[in-house]
Design an enzyme around this catalytic site. Sequence first.
Site, short mmCIF file in Angstrom:
data_model
loop_
_atom_site.label_atom_id
_atom_site.label_comp_id
_atom_site.label_asym_id
_atom_site.label_seq_id
_atom_site.Cartn_x
_atom_site.Cartn_y
_atom_site.Cartn_z
NE ARG A 141 7.27 3.20 6.69
CZ ARG A 141 6.92 1.99 7.07
NH1 ARG A 141 6.56 1.74 8.31
NH2 ARG A 141 6.90 1.01 6.20
CB ALA B 35 4.54 -11.09 0.89
N GLY C 11 8.59 -5.33 -0.36
CA GLY C 11 9.91 -4.75 -0.05
C GLY C 11 10.54 -5.46 1.14
CE LYS D 90 0.06 -9.01 -10.32
NZ LYS D 90 0.70 -9.22 -9.18
CB SER E 98 -3.55 -5.00 -3.79
OG SER E 98 -3.71 -4.86 -5.18
O1 KPL Z 1 -2.41 -9.02 -7.75
C1 KPL Z 1 -3.47 -9.14 -7.24
C2 KPL Z 1 -3.92 -8.02 -6.37
O2 KPL Z 1 -4.72 -8.21 -5.46
O3 KPL Z 1 -3.39 -6.92 -6.58
C3 KPL Z 1 -4.34 -10.32 -7.53
C4 KPL Z 1 -4.38 -11.23 -6.34
C5 KPL Z 1 -3.78 -11.08 -8.69
C6 KPL Z 1 -5.72 -9.88 -7.89
O4 KPL Z 1 -5.71 -9.12 -9.07
#
Ligand code: KPL
Length: 299
Positions: A35, A127, A12, A180, A251
Amino acid sequence: MYWHILGAGAIGCLWAAQLCQAGHPVSLILRNPSRLDSFDGQLTLEHDGQCRSFQLAGCLADSCGPIDRLLLTTKAYDVVEALHGVAHQLRPGAQIVLLHNGMGPQQQVPELYPAQQVWSATSTDGAWLREPFHVVWAGRGETRIGRFDAPGEAQLPDGLDGLELQLLADPAIELSLWRKLAINCAINPLTALHGCRNGELLSTPQIHRQMQQVCAEIEQLCQQRQLKLFPDGVLAAAEQVARGTAANYSSMLQDRRNGRRTEIDYITGYLLDSARQLGLALPENERLFKQFNSKKTNR
Ligand code: KPL
């Protein structure tokens, strides 16, 4: 052209800075008064070791004024509720762009908001936040944007001209979101459960075997759904991403370590729902999903 951004995480903030840099006015809609108090109206973008700051407005949903263009960059599980929170500010025909990991809201939001134009996006930009409202643009990627509810249409929302980000109008965004999703299913739960970096999926034989099983099952589902995701298959594509991001923590692992809810329901959970609709069992993915949900702290 004026944009509102809801979700001041790394992506964002990256978009807010990019829009400001291209001369588009931006308001950041923040979730609560504390915030908002912590935001001094300045956003910093760090790229290639250089920092640039931008002035922009911060507001709460009730005071953000009418919305014509909204970029939603919250976590997948927050999308619908966050949108409900600003629904009273949306002008008829307003543009909404959803940009998050996982799947589910991309189908739900156009059904819930038929009077709006909804785009879905998926990005490979890297990022991270050095601190709140200071984003590091660590890796240039591309962002594919398309209409989940209008396959075949290949038009970007208006008001995105001049951005340094690489944007592609995608007439088959569902397929891109599946790509993805498949990568996230192959990398995120395993790294989160084993507490390892992405690269360790390749270098630890026992974990790599699990990754192979996860990918073989995704492949099975894709065959049944006639989804052709990658020319050399899901495993090869996931291995390539794990290699390219070998030193990173996914993540999902970061969420788990920070005691935040993860997006597992919108990643592996979505995959399993999709398989269930076809009467297909994906035992390894099912096992990972259960393992995840059996530990309260994971979610
Ligand atoms: O999108 C990603 C995440 O960490 O959420 C990657 C780096 C592609 C690992 O699935």
